[in-house]
Structure formats: structure tokens, C-alpha cells
Design a protein around this motif. Structure first.
Motif, PDB file in Angstrom:
ATOM      1  N   THR A   1       0.843  -1.193   0.000  1.00 23.11           N
ATOM      2  CA  THR A   1       0.000   0.000   0.000  1.00 23.11           C
ATOM      3  C   THR A   1       0.881   1.246   0.000  1.00 23.11           C
ATOM      4  O   THR A   1       1.938   1.245   0.606  1.00 23.11           O
ATOM      5  CB  THR A   1      -0.900  -0.007   1.258  1.00 23.11           C
ATOM      6  N   ILE A   2       0.428   2.270  -0.695  1.00 17.34           N
ATOM      7  CA  ILE A   2       1.154   3.538  -0.609  1.00 17.34           C
ATOM      8  C   ILE A   2       0.175   4.585  -0.099  1.00 17.34           C
ATOM      9  O   ILE A   2      -0.909   4.683  -0.670  1.00 17.34           O
ATOM     10  CB  ILE A   2       1.708   4.067  -1.947  1.00 17.34           C
ATOM     11  N   PRO A   3       0.500   5.362   0.888  1.00 15.22           N
ATOM     12  CA  PRO A   3       1.705   5.211   1.699  1.00 15.22           C
ATOM     13  C   PRO A   3       1.573   4.000   2.625  1.00 15.22           C
ATOM     14  O   PRO A   3       0.484   3.515   2.853  1.00 15.22           O
ATOM     15  CB  PRO A   3       1.713   6.505   2.505  1.00 15.22           C
ATOM     16  N   THR A   4       2.693   3.576   3.170  1.00 14.67           N
ATOM     17  CA  THR A   4       2.649   2.438   4.095  1.00 14.67           C
ATOM     18  C   THR A   4       3.508   2.725   5.313  1.00 14.67           C
ATOM     19  O   THR A   4       4.481   3.482   5.229  1.00 14.67           O
ATOM     20  CB  THR A   4       3.122   1.143   3.402  1.00 14.67           C
TER      21      THR A   4
ATOM     22  N   PHE B   1      -7.555  15.240  -1.637  1.00 16.98           N
ATOM     23  CA  PHE B   1      -7.752  13.991  -0.900  1.00 16.98           C
ATOM     24  C   PHE B   1      -6.454  13.651  -0.183  1.00 16.98           C
ATOM     25  O   PHE B   1      -5.367  13.862  -0.731  1.00 16.98           O
ATOM     26  CB  PHE B   1      -8.104  12.839  -1.854  1.00 16.98           C
ATOM     27  N   MET B   2      -6.590  13.175   1.014  1.00 18.68           N
ATOM     28  CA  MET B   2      -5.396  12.796   1.775  1.00 18.68           C
ATOM     29  C   MET B   2      -5.412  11.274   1.974  1.00 18.68           C
ATOM     30  O   MET B   2      -6.418  10.731   2.429  1.00 18.68           O
ATOM     31  CB  MET B   2      -5.413  13.499   3.127  1.00 18.68           C
ATOM     32  N   LEU B   3      -4.342  10.645   1.633  1.00 15.12           N
ATOM     33  CA  LEU B   3      -4.261   9.188   1.820  1.00 15.12           C
ATOM     34  C   LEU B   3      -3.293   8.867   2.948  1.00 15.12           C
ATOM     35  O   LEU B   3      -2.195   9.428   3.008  1.00 15.12           O
ATOM     36  CB  LEU B   3      -3.794   8.503   0.535  1.00 15.12           C
ATOM     37  N   THR B   4      -3.724   7.970   3.802  1.00 20.59           N
ATOM     38  CA  THR B   4      -2.870   7.501   4.898  1.00 20.59           C
ATOM     39  C   THR B   4      -2.668   5.990   4.698  1.00 20.59           C
ATOM     40  O   THR B   4      -3.325   5.402   3.832  1.00 20.59           O
ATOM     41  CB  THR B   4      -3.570   7.750   6.258  1.00 20.59           C
ATOM     42  N   PRO B   5      -1.825   5.353   5.494  1.00 14.35           N
ATOM     43  CA  PRO B   5      -1.672   3.898   5.318  1.00 14.35           C
ATOM     44  C   PRO B   5      -3.006   3.153   5.454  1.00 14.35           C
ATOM     45  O   PRO B   5      -3.189   2.078   4.909  1.00 14.35           O
ATOM     46  CB  PRO B   5      -0.709   3.510   6.447  1.00 14.35           C
ATOM     47  N   LYS B   6      -3.939   3.742   6.157  1.00 17.11           N
ATOM     48  CA  LYS B   6      -5.237   3.093   6.382  1.00 17.11           C
ATOM     49  C   LYS B   6      -6.131   3.121   5.130  1.00 17.11           C
ATOM     50  O   LYS B   6      -6.908   2.205   4.907  1.00 17.11           O
ATOM     51  CB  LYS B   6      -5.909   3.802   7.563  1.00 17.11           C
ATOM     52  N   ASN B   7      -6.026   4.204   4.359  1.00 17.91           N
ATOM     53  CA  ASN B   7      -6.904   4.294   3.177  1.00 17.91           C
ATOM     54  C   ASN B   7      -6.077   4.554   1.908  1.00 17.91           C
ATOM     55  O   ASN B   7      -6.502   5.270   1.012  1.00 17.91           O
ATOM     56  CB  ASN B   7      -7.967   5.387   3.367  1.00 17.91           C
ATOM     57  N   GLY B   8      -4.879   3.974   1.896  1.00 17.72           N
ATOM     58  CA  GLY B   8      -3.952   4.240   0.792  1.00 17.72           C
ATOM     59  C   GLY B   8      -4.249   3.434  -0.471  1.00 17.72           C
ATOM     60  O   GLY B   8      -5.294   2.771  -0.591  1.00 17.72           O
ATOM     61  N   LEU B   9      -3.318   3.503  -1.421  1.00 15.99           N
ATOM     62  CA  LEU B   9      -3.475   2.817  -2.703  1.00 15.99           C
ATOM     63  C   LEU B   9      -2.890   1.411  -2.597  1.00 15.99           C
ATOM     64  O   LEU B   9      -1.666   1.228  -2.535  1.00 15.99           O
ATOM     65  CB  LEU B   9      -2.755   3.600  -3.806  1.00 15.99           C
ATOM     66  N   GLU B  10      -3.776   0.444  -2.553  1.00 14.68           N
ATOM     67  CA  GLU B  10      -3.321  -0.939  -2.407  1.00 14.68           C
ATOM     68  C   GLU B  10      -2.800  -1.465  -3.741  1.00 14.68           C
ATOM     69  O   GLU B  10      -3.259  -1.022  -4.796  1.00 14.68           O
ATOM     70  CB  GLU B  10      -4.472  -1.814  -1.905  1.00 14.68           C
ATOM     71  N   PRO B  11      -1.864  -2.419  -3.701  1.00 16.12           N
ATOM     72  CA  PRO B  11      -1.299  -2.908  -4.953  1.00 16.12           C
ATOM     73  C   PRO B  11      -2.357  -3.521  -5.874  1.00 16.12           C
ATOM     74  O   PRO B  11      -3.193  -4.306  -5.433  1.00 16.12           O
ATOM     75  CB  PRO B  11      -0.275  -3.964  -4.508  1.00 16.12           C
ATOM     76  N   LYS B  12      -2.259  -3.102  -7.116  1.00 10.93           N
ATOM     77  CA  LYS B  12      -3.105  -3.643  -8.187  1.00 10.93           C
ATOM     78  C   LYS B  12      -4.603  -3.476  -7.942  1.00 10.93           C
ATOM     79  O   LYS B  12      -5.410  -4.261  -8.450  1.00 10.93           O
ATOM     80  CB  LYS B  12      -2.778  -5.116  -8.441  1.00 10.93           C
ATOM     81  N   LYS B  13      -4.971  -2.508  -7.150  1.00 12.59           N
ATOM     82  CA  LYS B  13      -6.406  -2.279  -6.921  1.00 12.59           C
ATOM     83  C   LYS B  13      -6.750  -0.845  -7.302  1.00 12.59           C
ATOM     84  O   LYS B  13      -5.978   0.073  -7.016  1.00 12.59           O
ATOM     85  CB  LYS B  13      -6.756  -2.503  -5.446  1.00 12.59           C
TER      86      LYS B  13
END
Lengths: 274, 304
Positions: free
Chosen positions: B223-226, B252-264
Motif C-alpha cells: 500500500t502507498i503510503p505504508t 484527498f489525503m491518503l494515509t496507510p489506512k486508506n492508501g493505494l493498495e497494490p493492483k487495486k
């Protein structure tokens, strides 16, 4: 006469309803034995040791095991005296003579005398707890939110916890108001801001709630499902669905966390900074 | 001359005896990392620049753990022994060195230095340990990242990206430098790396006043960020224009909790009063310990 009776009754009621909780100021040195000054909760650990020791004394006296009773009495004495060394203000409140007498009574296998001194010492514990335990719980056993800063996902600014909560709840209220007023676009904006801020809360929660089980309580699979459903309902402007999802979130997230943290936080705000 | 003498000794006494003659026992007593630098100079200087070396003294860590009183955080910031998929214990000495040489490489049960190579190392006992070429070794502390990586099914492990290798000598001290051939020397500064445009697919679709933005993390196998506990962030800023006039700005703010998961794919909803003919997307990141934002990508999308 009637007036007199009324006056008496009023006095009684005013007394019975006039119970105020007084939070006593704690001696400053006590904070040396709690985080963040200390790496451990040393004072609480001492209290636990004392509690075990006094039970050790009483149970062994009751069973007539004087050898073990003496061992626990000495342990009790040693740790009881530590209180005064750690917090000087409390040294004079200790019943040191009774403590000495207890050790001697146990040594001479005097059951009645031993129990009398145990009771005297216990009274000093009870008195101190009555005066200070609540203050200590509030000051040292609850998280300190007053320095917490949360990055607001909407504005990008750092907010205090209070300002963040206000902004988030305002979004929620405005979403409902705009929807009822028929202003769907404005409702969407408020709704999406609410969701961003709600999700943004995890920045703070995860500092203490670190494990997967912890996370499940404050932001688990079900909460995620509800947020997704809320997002959809907000996008489509479905008031009934919005209310349904918000109800779940308010019961399972807002209330749960507030019930655990808010009361202590409010008390700490008034008192804990001293 | 010294090398010839050593070779002579090896032949006449055998490796086992040589090991004992040259054994420097203090190395097996978890000394300060500086001690390792006497031979492993390069690795030491890389580690010195790493976040691992400041894990215990980092300002951010001290602040977040309220002066290191959140006890459950401590063991990963000054671990005694790092083992595969196991949370380490907190060590008592040299905590200021954070995750030091001995945290990762010394094991009490074998009284030796563990690593990814079978080596002859007279000053200390060495044990070849395959865990060092597996992501498992990182998993005890970086569990959340590890689990996402595992889910991703990536063939690259943590070390491939965060400990890139270069053919070099493991040891810089004479004569030991010639004891082994050049090997893959893995970078011990543990670079955090930075994603860029080729790591993402970005997609916009506009229907009336509804914009659906989708982003897919196509290359990074976590996940990014992680992070396990820190607060790294990604910021996505969307600006919409109609004939060069700004009509939309959304972040939009992304944290490890709601980040960009691999290949999703991750979806973001936006609403506009008017349909834009150009949308700019900018992605920045902020590392956990840094106050500075760094640009990841900037891209414009045009619509009829």
C-alpha cells in the motif's frame, strides 16, 4: 411553622443535591512516577505491591502461617514506607508506628493485635484513595488529547482535536440541512467533507490503537462498509440511506469513542493540566 | 606476505582452528555498531545514514510515544534480536543506536552473526541464514507492509527495492577484505524510494456534474503510503478548468489506512456545477518523519 418546615425541607434537598466532586491537586512529585516523566507507572506498581502484601499478611494470619505472615508484613512495611520517600507530602500521612506495631504483632503471633494494626493501616490507604485516586486516574490514566494536532484532509491545515471535531460534525449537520433544503450539490460537498474528515480521524486513533483487533473496534470492516454505503448515498442524495448509515456510525464509532474518552478528556481539560 | 602466512596457517591448522585464533570475542557481546565499522566500513556508513540508526532518538518517535512511554512501540525501535515474522524484544543496552548491527545480525542461540552468505569470518562466528534473502526478516516490525506485500504476490522482496545490491567487498579491512570474493553488498541505508508516474494508472470519467477519478497502484507491491505506526501521507489535488477558468479544486489525503493498495483501483468522487474541459492532478507525498512534501506526479487530462 409551615414556612419553617419548608425551610428545613429545602435545606435537606439542597444538601442532598449539592454533592460536588472535588478534584484534589496532586503533589507535583507524583508525576515523576508516571509517563511521560517515567518510563513506567512506578507509583501504580507500588500500589499493586502493597495490595498484594496486605492480602498476604491477612490470609496467612487467618491460616495461622505466622512465618509467611511475617514475610509479607516486612514486605508491606518496606513498600509502605516507600510512599513517603516518593511523595514527601504524603510521608506525614503514613501510619508508620502502626506499621512497626503490625510487624511486631505478627512476630509475636498476636492475631487480634495484628488485625487491629492491619485495619489502621488500611484506613490510611482508604483515606488517601478517597482524596486522590480520582485525580490520579484522570491525570495519569487517560490519554492527553490537548496537544494532539490532526491534519485536516479538507483544508490541509493542522487542527486541534476540538476544531477538528467541530469541523467534522458541522459537515454532517450541513449535509442534512442542505438535503432537507433541497440543495443537493451543497449537501454532497458537506457529505464528502464529512467522510474525508471521518476517515482522517484514524491518523490520531492509530497512535494508541495499534493492533488489528484494536483497529476493528474503531475502524473495522463494518465501519468501512458503512462509509462506502454513505458515500454512495451522499452521491445520490438519498436522505433515508444517509440517515441509516449515519445512525450506525454515530452509535458504533462516535458514541463508543466518546463514552470511553470524552468524559475523561473533559475532566482532564479542567483539571489535568495542573 | 600476511595473506600467504594466513593461507599457510589455514592449510596446516584447518579453518576451525584459525577461527579460534582470530576470534575477537567482544564482537559476540553485542558491542556498539562502531565496532563493526572496523571491518564493515561501507555497511556501517550506510546504516549511519539510515532511519534505522535513529529509530530510538528520532524526535518524531519520542513525541509520538510520549517520551518513549508507550511501551508497545519500543521493541521495534531498539530490538534485541530481529527474527523472521516475530516481534522482537526490547534490548537494555545501547538503545540510542536504534535498530543496530546486532539487532539484525547477532543471534544468542547460535552465538554468531547471521547473514545471507556462507562466509569464512575468523573474527566472529557466522551462520548462513536464508531468512536474510526473504521479506520475512522485515515482517516482525513492518508487519502491516509485509502482509500487503504478501497479498500482492510480488516476486520482488523487500530487500530488492529497499536494500539494492552492488557487487562489492563485504569487508574493507586488510587482510580480511580478500577473504571473500566480491558479493552483492546490500544497501544498509534502506532507501524509502519514491514512486513516480509509471507506478500508477489514472482514469477520469465525467457524467453530467459527476466526476469519477480512479487511481491504480500498478507497480508498488504494498500500500502507498505504508507504515507500521508512522504517519506518511499522500496528497491528491484535483483542479478542474473550463476554458482556463478554475471551476474545481478538491484534495484527498491518503494515509496507510486508506492508501493505494497494490493492483487495486481506488475511486474518488467529485461533483462540479459545470463540466470541466481540463483536469489537472497532482500527487505529493510526505514521509512520516518529514515535514516536507515531495512531488510524485503532475498530469493534465483533457475532455471534449
Amino acid at each position: 411553622m409551615r414556612l419553617f418546615v419548608l425551610f428545613i425541607l429545602m435545606s435537606i434537598f439542597s444538601v442532598s443535591y449539592g454533592k460536588n466532586i472535588k478534584l484534589r491537586d496532586l503533589p507535583k512529585e507524583l508525576s515523576n512516577y508516571y509517563p511521560p516523566k517515567s518510563e513506567k507507572m512506578e507509583f501504580v506498581e507500588l500500589m499493586h505491591t502493597l495490595s498484594v502484601s496486605i492480602t498476604g499478611v491477612v490470609s496467612n494470619i487467618k491460616e495461622g502461617d505466622w512465618q509467611n505472615a511475617e514475610k509479607w508484613a516486612k514486605r508491606l512495611q518496606e513498600n509502605y514506607l516507600k510512599i513517603g520517600k516518593m511523595v514527601k507530602k504524603w510521608d506525614k500521612l503514613l501510619k508508620k508506628e502502626d506499621m512497626e506495631k503490625l510487624v511486631n504483632a505478627v512476630k509475636s503471633k498476636d492475631k487480634a493485635g495484628s488485625m487491629e494494626f492491619v485495619q489502621n493501616i488500611s484506613k490510611s490507604c482508604v483515606q488517601c484513595h478517597k482524596n486522590y485516586q480520582l485525580s490520579a486516574k484522570i491525570k495519569f490514566h487517560s490519554p492527553n488529547f490537548n496537544k494532539t494536532q490532526i491534519e485536516d484532509p479538507v483544508s490541509g491545515l493542522e487542527y486541534s482535536i476540538e476544531d477538528y471535531m467541530k469541523a467534522m460534525t458541522n459537515d454532517m449537520k450541513m449535509m442534512r440541512i442542505h438535503l432537507i433544503d433541497g440543495q443537493k450539490n451543497k449537501a454532497r460537498k458537506s457529505g464528502f467533507n464529512f467522510i474525508k474528515r471521518f476517515e482522517g480521524m484514524t491518523q490520531m486513533c492509530k497512535d494508541c490503537h495499534t493492533t488489528k483487533k484494536d483497529e476493528e473496534i474503531y475502524f473495522g470492516i463494518e465501519a468501512n462498509k458503512r462509509i462506502t454505503a454513505l458515500r454512495e448515498a451522499v452521491a445520490n442524495g438519498e436522505l433515508i440511506q444517509i440517515k441509516k448509515q449515519l445512525k450506525w456510525i454515530s452509535q458504533n464509532n462516535c458514541s463508543k469513542c466518546h463514552n470511553v474518552h470524552q468524559t475523561l478528556y473533559l475532566l482532564k481539560e479542567r483539571f489535568g493540566s495542573k | 606476505m600476511r595473506v600467504i602466512f594466513l593461507l599457510f596457517l589455514m592449510f596446516s591448522l584447518g579453518c576451525e582452528k584459525i577461527e579460534k585464533i582470530f576470534l575477537e570475542e567482544d564482537i559476540l557481546d553485542r558491542p556498539p555498531s562502531k565496532r563493526c565499522s572496523e571491518c564493515h566500513t561501507k555497511i556501517y556508513s550506510q546504516w549511519k545514514d539510515s532511519r534505522h540508526s535513529v529509530a530510538w532518538i528520532s524526535e518524531d518517535f519520542i513525541k509520538k510515544t510520549e517520551n518513549r512511554t508507550k511501551t508497545k512501540c519500543l521493541s521495534c525501535h531498539a530490538p534485541l534480536e530481529v527474527k523472521a515474522v516475530k516481534k522482537p524484544e526490547l534490548r537494555n543496552k545501547l538503545r540510542e543506536e536504534g535498530v543496530n548491527c546486532f539487532s539484525c545480525h547477532y543471534r544468542g542461540d547460535t552465538n554468531s552473526i547471521h547473514g545471507p552468505y556462507r562466509v569464512f569470518s575468523p573474527p566472529h562466528y557466522s551462520t548462513y541464514d536464508p531468512d536474510y534473502i526473504s521479506s520475512k526478516i522485515c515482517a516482525g516490525c513492518h508487519e502491516k507492509t509485509y502482509l500487503k506485500w504478501k497479498e500482492s504476490g510480488s516476486v520482488k522482496n523487500c530487500q530488492d527495492c529497499h536494500m539494492p545490491a552492488k557487487k562489492e567487498r563485504l569487508i574493507q579491512k586488510f587482510p580480511f577484505t580478500y577473504f571473500h570474493s566480491k558479493k552483492n553488498l546490500h544497501n544498509h541505508s534502506f532507501p524509502s524510494l519514491k514512486a513516480d508516474e509509471k507506478d500508477f494508472l489514472i482514469n477520469f470519467s465525467i457524467k453530467q456534474n459527476f466526476i469519477l477519478m480512479k487511481i491504480k497502484n500498478i507497480k508498488i507491491p504494498h500500500t502507498i503510503p505504508t507504515s507500521q505506526q508512522g504517519s506518511p501521507k499522500y496528497y491528491i489535488t484535483i483542479t478542474g478548468y473550463k476554458h482556463n477558468k478554475k471551476i474545481l479544486e478538491e484534495r484527498f489525503m491518503l494515509t496507510p489506512k486508506n492508501g493505494l493498495e497494490p493492483k487495486k483501483w481506488k475511486s474518488f468522487d467529485l461533483f462540479v456545477d459545470d463540466k470541466p474541459n481540463k483536469i489537472s492532478i497532482k500527487i505529493d507525498r510526505k514521509l512520516s518523519w518529514s515535514k516536507k512534501k515531495e512531488e510524485i506526479l503532475k498530469k493534465d487530462f483533457y475532455f471534449d
